[in-house]
Design an enzyme around this catalytic site. Sequence first.
Site, PDB file in Angstrom:
ATOM      1  N   ARG A 159      61.255  35.270  90.982  1.00 11.31           N
ATOM      2  CA  ARG A 159      61.050  34.857  89.589  1.00 11.31           C
ATOM      3  C   ARG A 159      61.327  33.384  89.468  1.00 11.31           C
ATOM      4  NH1 ARG A 159      64.046  37.943  84.775  1.00 11.31           N
ATOM      5  NH2 ARG A 159      65.780  36.760  85.566  1.00 11.31           N
ATOM      6  N   THR A 179      60.416  29.540  84.084  1.00  7.76           N
ATOM      7  CA  THR A 179      59.390  30.264  83.300  1.00  7.76           C
ATOM      8  C   THR A 179      59.613  31.775  83.303  1.00  7.76           C
ATOM      9  OG1 THR A 179      57.967  30.563  85.224  1.00  7.76           O
ATOM     10  CG2 THR A 179      57.687  28.513  83.994  1.00  7.76           C
ATOM     11  N   ASP A 237      72.784  39.039  89.263  1.00  5.39           N
ATOM     12  CA  ASP A 237      71.619  38.808  90.123  1.00  5.39           C
ATOM     13  C   ASP A 237      71.714  39.732  91.342  1.00  5.39           C
ATOM     14  OD1 ASP A 237      70.005  37.706  92.312  1.00  5.39           O
ATOM     15  OD2 ASP A 237      69.594  36.076  90.910  1.00  5.39           O
ATOM     16  N   ASP A 287      71.374  38.073  94.928  1.00  2.54           N
ATOM     17  CA  ASP A 287      72.539  37.268  95.304  1.00  2.54           C
ATOM     18  C   ASP A 287      73.754  38.153  95.594  1.00  2.54           C
ATOM     19  OD1 ASP A 287      71.331  34.801  95.241  1.00  2.54           O
ATOM     20  OD2 ASP A 287      71.782  34.444  93.124  1.00  2.54           O
TER      21      ASP A 287
HETATM   22  C1  PRP Z   1      65.054  40.036  90.852  1.00  2.61           C
HETATM   23  C2  PRP Z   1      64.884  41.542  91.007  1.00  2.61           C
HETATM   24  C3  PRP Z   1      63.465  41.758  90.593  1.00  2.61           C
HETATM   25  C4  PRP Z   1      63.253  40.705  89.536  1.00  2.61           C
HETATM   26  C5  PRP Z   1      63.265  41.348  88.193  1.00  2.61           C
HETATM   27  O1  PRP Z   1      64.519  39.360  91.930  1.00  2.61           O
HETATM   28  O2  PRP Z   1      65.182  41.992  92.291  1.00  2.61           O
HETATM   29  O3  PRP Z   1      62.537  41.605  91.643  1.00  2.61           O
HETATM   30  O4  PRP Z   1      64.347  39.780  89.634  1.00  2.61           O
HETATM   31  O5  PRP Z   1      62.963  40.434  87.202  1.00  2.61           O
HETATM   32  P1  PRP Z   1      61.642  40.558  86.319  1.00  2.61           P
HETATM   33  O6  PRP Z   1      61.509  41.994  85.927  1.00  2.61           O
HETATM   34  O7  PRP Z   1      61.937  39.662  85.135  1.00  2.61           O
HETATM   35  O8  PRP Z   1      60.484  40.053  87.101  1.00  2.61           O
HETATM   36  P2  PRP Z   1      64.580  37.757  92.034  1.00  2.61           P
HETATM   37  O9  PRP Z   1      63.382  37.152  91.386  1.00  2.61           O
HETATM   38  O10 PRP Z   1      65.919  37.294  91.573  1.00  2.61           O
HETATM   39  O11 PRP Z   1      64.407  37.516  93.573  1.00  2.61           O
HETATM   40  P3  PRP Z   1      65.391  37.895  94.778  1.00  2.61           P
HETATM   41  O12 PRP Z   1      65.439  39.403  94.865  1.00  2.61           O
HETATM   42  O13 PRP Z   1      64.725  37.287  95.956  1.00  2.61           O
HETATM   43  O14 PRP Z   1      66.728  37.296  94.493  1.00  2.61           O
HETATM   44  N1  URA Z   2      66.983  39.944  88.222  1.00 10.97           N
HETATM   45  C1  URA Z   2      68.246  40.302  88.549  1.00 10.97           C
HETATM   46  O1  URA Z   2      68.590  40.344  89.723  1.00 10.97           O
HETATM   47  N2  URA Z   2      69.093  40.578  87.558  1.00 10.97           N
HETATM   48  C2  URA Z   2      68.742  40.558  86.274  1.00 10.97           C
HETATM   49  O2  URA Z   2      69.580  40.851  85.400  1.00 10.97           O
HETATM   50  C3  URA Z   2      67.426  40.177  85.943  1.00 10.97           C
HETATM   51  C4  URA Z   2      66.559  39.887  86.952  1.00 10.97           C
END
Ligand code: PRP
Ligand code: URA
Length: 209
Positions: free
Chosen positions: A104, A108, A200, A203
Amino acid sequence: MGKFQVISHPLIQHKLSILRREDTSTKHFRELVNEIAMLMGYEVSRELPLEEVEIETPLKKTVQKQLTGKKLAIVPILRAGIGMVDGLLSLVPAAKVGHIGVYRDEETLKPVEYLVKLPEDIDQRQIFVVDPMIATGGSAVLAIDSLKKRGAANIKFVSLVSAPEGVKKLQEAHPDIDIYTAALDENLNKKGYIVPGLGDAGDRLFGTK
Ligand code: PRP
Ligand code: URA
């Protein structure tokens, strides 16, 4: 319209409460994500088709049941979805695993796809897409778009914590898929985080922050 189910088994709710806690360590977080995914797997696999087969026990021939139909693929959305794969594989060890990388954009909140690597016969498989979080729903919608573009048709989405906004968006974009979650939380905050959520997921799973 596909199914939407909150899987509220007591063991899942208990483990999820520990997962949400700020002071839960990376090691414990990782273990819990897999355990919850495995417990959810029982429910998610409830409708897998069975066929009758004749077998021989040490005592006699008998007609019993075994799984049939489409083979499974587990498709984690990277990164955080990776944390759920082993839990599901412990139930269906022969499943193939595909990967879809989506992050994400922090400004944005729009999803960006950076990797797609799937089993060649993905169009023939029953697919379990896994990602712990459905926040705005953007990542989930993009990942399913990507799968459908490659012929995938039988898709179930398994998440741990979801926001109502994200579930609505996913249902509107892909009304044919079934969505399972362990919790439907209150809402999203201004930064797009699920509240109360767990922070997150990527993370916390990989210890990157
Ligand atoms: C997180 C999570 C989802 C997304 C959800 O991933 O694992 O994939 O956010 O958010 P959304 O419904 O608003 O799209 P992130 O983008 O943080 O990536 P990562 O798993 O690589 O940390
Ligand atoms: N992605 C995450 O990992 N946590 C949230 O709360 C939203 C998006």
